[in-house]
Design a protein around this motif. Structure first.
Motif, PDB file in Angstrom:
ATOM      1  N   ARG A   7       0.785  -0.733   0.333  1.00 34.65           N
ATOM      2  CA  ARG A   7       0.299  -0.442  -0.201  1.00 34.65           C
ATOM      3  C   ARG A   7       0.640   1.527   0.191  1.00 34.65           C
ATOM      4  O   ARG A   7       2.179   1.472   0.192  1.00 34.65           O
ATOM      5  N   PRO A   8       0.852   2.547  -0.379  1.00 34.35           N
ATOM      6  CA  PRO A   8       1.308   3.131  -0.711  1.00 34.35           C
ATOM      7  C   PRO A   8       1.631   4.360   0.178  1.00 34.35           C
ATOM      8  O   PRO A   8       3.070   4.625   0.653  1.00 34.35           O
ATOM      9  N   GLU A   9       1.062   4.242   1.385  1.00 37.04           N
ATOM     10  CA  GLU A   9       1.437   4.383   2.940  1.00 37.04           C
ATOM     11  C   GLU A   9       2.567   3.701   2.805  1.00 37.04           C
ATOM     12  O   GLU A   9       3.075   4.243   4.255  1.00 37.04           O
ATOM     13  N   TYR A  10       2.490   2.651   3.229  1.00 34.25           N
ATOM     14  CA  TYR A  10       3.502   1.826   4.031  1.00 34.25           C
ATOM     15  C   TYR A  10       4.830   2.237   3.190  1.00 34.25           C
ATOM     16  O   TYR A  10       5.647   2.417   3.451  1.00 34.25           O
ATOM     17  N   ARG A  11       4.816   2.616   2.105  1.00 38.33           N
ATOM     18  CA  ARG A  11       6.182   2.686   1.242  1.00 38.33           C
ATOM     19  C   ARG A  11       6.516   4.103   1.138  1.00 38.33           C
ATOM     20  O   ARG A  11       8.094   3.896   1.266  1.00 38.33           O
ATOM     21  N   ALA A 101      11.199  16.874  -0.208  1.00 42.10           N
ATOM     22  CA  ALA A 101       9.965  15.995  -1.241  1.00 42.10           C
ATOM     23  C   ALA A 101       9.268  15.251  -0.650  1.00 42.10           C
ATOM     24  O   ALA A 101       7.894  15.356  -1.565  1.00 42.10           O
ATOM     25  N   LEU A 102      10.041  14.839   0.045  1.00 36.06           N
ATOM     26  CA  LEU A 102       9.448  12.945   0.544  1.00 36.06           C
ATOM     27  C   LEU A 102       7.832  13.792   1.223  1.00 36.06           C
ATOM     28  O   LEU A 102       7.085  13.206   0.994  1.00 36.06           O
ATOM     29  N   LEU A 103       8.282  14.487   2.579  1.00 34.80           N
ATOM     30  CA  LEU A 103       6.783  15.284   3.220  1.00 34.80           C
ATOM     31  C   LEU A 103       6.283  15.802   2.411  1.00 34.80           C
ATOM     32  O   LEU A 103       5.110  15.715   2.591  1.00 34.80           O
ATOM     33  N   ALA A 104       5.966  16.417   0.989  1.00 36.64           N
ATOM     34  CA  ALA A 104       5.482  16.511   0.628  1.00 36.64           C
ATOM     35  C   ALA A 104       4.346  15.563  -0.623  1.00 36.64           C
ATOM     36  O   ALA A 104       3.343  15.604  -0.841  1.00 36.64           O
ATOM     37  N   GLU A 105       4.828  14.514  -1.143  1.00 41.62           N
ATOM     38  CA  GLU A 105       3.856  14.135  -0.890  1.00 41.62           C
ATOM     39  C   GLU A 105       3.276  13.436  -0.967  1.00 41.62           C
ATOM     40  O   GLU A 105       2.568  13.187  -0.650  1.00 41.62           O
ATOM     41  N   ILE A 106       4.103  12.871   0.619  1.00 41.44           N
ATOM     42  CA  ILE A 106       2.380  12.265   2.061  1.00 41.44           C
ATOM     43  C   ILE A 106       1.830  13.078   1.804  1.00 41.44           C
ATOM     44  O   ILE A 106       0.489  12.608   1.945  1.00 41.44           O
ATOM     45  N   ARG A 107       2.145  14.711   2.055  1.00 39.38           N
ATOM     46  CA  ARG A 107       0.775  15.180   2.318  1.00 39.38           C
ATOM     47  C   ARG A 107       0.125  16.105   1.376  1.00 39.38           C
ATOM     48  O   ARG A 107      -1.798  15.592   1.094  1.00 39.38           O
ATOM     49  N   ASP A 108       0.011  15.389  -0.101  1.00 36.01           N
ATOM     50  CA  ASP A 108      -0.715  15.017  -1.200  1.00 36.01           C
ATOM     51  C   ASP A 108      -1.363  14.255  -1.428  1.00 36.01           C
ATOM     52  O   ASP A 108      -2.666  13.884  -1.687  1.00 36.01           O
ATOM     53  N   PRO A 111      -2.476  12.460   3.867  1.00 40.88           N
ATOM     54  CA  PRO A 111      -2.260  13.628   4.711  1.00 40.88           C
ATOM     55  C   PRO A 111      -2.542  13.106   6.432  1.00 40.88           C
ATOM     56  O   PRO A 111      -1.578  13.214   6.771  1.00 40.88           O
ATOM     57  N   SER A 112      -3.055  12.360   6.300  1.00 38.93           N
ATOM     58  CA  SER A 112      -3.716  11.229   7.790  1.00 38.93           C
ATOM     59  C   SER A 112      -2.381  10.707   8.001  1.00 38.93           C
ATOM     60  O   SER A 112      -2.159  10.198   9.693  1.00 38.93           O
ATOM     61  N   LEU A 113      -0.701  10.619   7.064  1.00 40.94           N
ATOM     62  CA  LEU A 113       0.277   9.884   8.196  1.00 40.94           C
ATOM     63  C   LEU A 113       1.177  11.279   9.001  1.00 40.94           C
ATOM     64  O   LEU A 113       1.921  10.700   9.542  1.00 40.94           O
ATOM     65  N   ILE A 114       0.854  12.322   8.107  1.00 47.56           N
ATOM     66  CA  ILE A 114       1.199  13.308   9.253  1.00 47.56           C
ATOM     67  C   ILE A 114       1.016  12.908  11.198  1.00 47.56           C
ATOM     68  O   ILE A 114       2.555  13.106  11.479  1.00 47.56           O
ATOM     69  N   PRO A 115       0.657  13.031  11.637  1.00 50.19           N
ATOM     70  CA  PRO A 115       0.221  13.176  13.410  1.00 50.19           C
ATOM     71  C   PRO A 115       1.576  11.999  13.185  1.00 50.19           C
ATOM     72  O   PRO A 115       1.997  12.019  14.807  1.00 50.19           O
ATOM     73  N   GLU A 116       0.942  10.521  12.717  1.00 48.29           N
ATOM     74  CA  GLU A 116       1.528   9.547  12.691  1.00 48.29           C
ATOM     75  C   GLU A 116       3.309   9.409  12.528  1.00 48.29           C
ATOM     76  O   GLU A 116       4.531   9.331  13.217  1.00 48.29           O
ATOM     77  N   ILE A 117       4.309  10.393  11.516  1.00 45.97           N
ATOM     78  CA  ILE A 117       5.287  10.615  10.862  1.00 45.97           C
ATOM     79  C   ILE A 117       6.369  11.478  12.885  1.00 45.97           C
ATOM     80  O   ILE A 117       7.134  11.013  12.836  1.00 45.97           O
ATOM     81  N   LYS A 118       5.361  12.194  12.861  1.00 43.06           N
ATOM     82  CA  LYS A 118       5.502  12.988  14.163  1.00 43.06           C
ATOM     83  C   LYS A 118       6.066  12.512  15.245  1.00 43.06           C
ATOM     84  O   LYS A 118       6.715  12.833  16.591  1.00 43.06           O
ATOM     85  N   ALA A 119       5.268  11.119  15.906  1.00 45.49           N
ATOM     86  CA  ALA A 119       5.269  10.287  16.995  1.00 45.49           C
ATOM     87  C   ALA A 119       5.854   9.527  16.551  1.00 45.49           C
ATOM     88  O   ALA A 119       7.436   9.308  17.752  1.00 45.49           O
ATOM     89  N   LEU A 142       8.424  19.097  11.856  1.00 45.81           N
ATOM     90  CA  LEU A 142       8.541  18.822  10.634  1.00 45.81           C
ATOM     91  C   LEU A 142       9.396  20.011   9.851  1.00 45.81           C
ATOM     92  O   LEU A 142      10.987  20.082   9.428  1.00 45.81           O
ATOM     93  N   LYS A 143       9.034  20.499  10.329  1.00 46.46           N
ATOM     94  CA  LYS A 143       9.421  22.297   9.498  1.00 46.46           C
ATOM     95  C   LYS A 143      11.363  22.370   9.703  1.00 46.46           C
ATOM     96  O   LYS A 143      11.899  23.150   8.787  1.00 46.46           O
TER      97      LYS A 143
END
Length: 291
Positions: A7-11, A101-108, A111-119, A142-143
């Motif tokens: 699945r894209p989110e795992y990749r 660049a990878l974060l921008a791709e994830i946000r597009d 986007p639901s992955l962002i809170p998980e990424i931070k933690a 992240l910034k």
């Protein structure tokens, strides 16, 4: 490979984890390279800048309690850099660009992955995790992860630093866009209804300006030892992180000591051609009319 792992989110998460690992690895290598060089550094807020100071400045990627998510912390300083250190800075900045660049791709895409990424990302590094638990810092900023390390293009003769406290970003809006933003707040709130009526009283074709005041920042004017190939002899740049300056002789450039705090009042003269009205037309959105 399981269907879940495809699945894209795992990749994307796996790629971001690897990118984050490289970012930390390259940052630690930069600190080690500077330590091995024995070159000097100067810090705006640290009396004895050393490897611990540099590591903290470059790895300060955490939210603090109550911190505005739009704000970032600054670590102003100057670091003399030999060729090895310059190469290390460029590797770190390359890994930061890849991370952004990878974060921008994830946000597009997810986007639901962002809170998980931070933690989750800090848990991959026990030292960072222990630091988080010991200081009450809960998640990544992240910034602050992807902001580039400032690097001068060539050896610098002198640096003059000054606070810049009058910055702002201006985004043009149509009347329709402003209306949509107001309706997204709370169309039943009295103050929103007042602003909607004000907006209805101007032509649909009138352009508006949404203004975001920027936090005070340190700006450095660099004066090169020799003109660059394009003829430039100086450059101005904002420095939220230590500025690395190529130094063949292992010395820091001459530099001033800016005031400890930014000016309370505006220090720059108001531009004669400033085109926005003095008072906000739609205060809830920081939207102004043009004169």
């Amino acid at each position: 490979m399981s269907s879940d792992q495809q699945r894209p989110e795992y990749r994307l998460m796996a790629e971001l984890e690897a990118c984050f690992d490289r970012l930390l690895e390259h940052t630690e290598a930069l600190v080690a390279a500077w330590q091995a060089s024995g070159a000097p550094a100067w810090s705006f807020d640290h009396d004895t800048p050393d490897t611990d100071w540099l590591r903290h400045a470059l790895l300060d990627v955490w939210y603090q309690d109550g911190q505005d998510g739009r704000a970032t912390r600054s670590h102003v300083g100057l670091v003399a850099a030999d060729d090895t250190v310059v190469d290390a800075v460029e590797r770190v900045n390359g890994s930061k660009q890849a991370f952004a660049a990878l974060l921008a791709e994830i946000r597009d895409e997810v986007p639901s992955l962002i809170p998980e990424i931070k933690a989750i990302l800090p848990l991959r590094h026990p030292g960072l995790h222990d630091h988080l638990r010991g200081t009450g810092l809960a998640r990544l900023h992240l910034k602050q992860c992807w902001r580039a390390i400032p690097l001068a293009e060539a050896p610098v003769a002198r640096v003059r630093m000054a606070w810049y406290a009058s910055g702002r970003s201006i985004k043009r809006l149509t009347v329709r866009e402003a209306e949509q933003k107001l309706l997204a707040l709370d169309s039943d709130a009295p103050h929103v209804r007042i602003q909607l009526r004000q907006l209805a009283g101007i032509p649909d074709s009138e352009p508006l300006a949404q203004v975001q005041r920027q936090a005070p920042l340190m700006r450095a004017n660099l004066f090169y030892r020799e003109p660059l190939e394009d003829g430039r002899s100086r450059r101005a740049m904002n420095i939220a992180l230590p500025l690395f300056v190529p130094s063949p002789d292992g010395r820091l450039p001459d530099h001033n000591l800016p005031p400890a705090h930014p000016p309370v009042t505006r220090t720059r003269a108001r531009r004669r051609d400033e085109r926005l009205e003095d008072s906000a037309f739609l205060p809830s959105l920081r939207v102004y009319r043009y004169r």
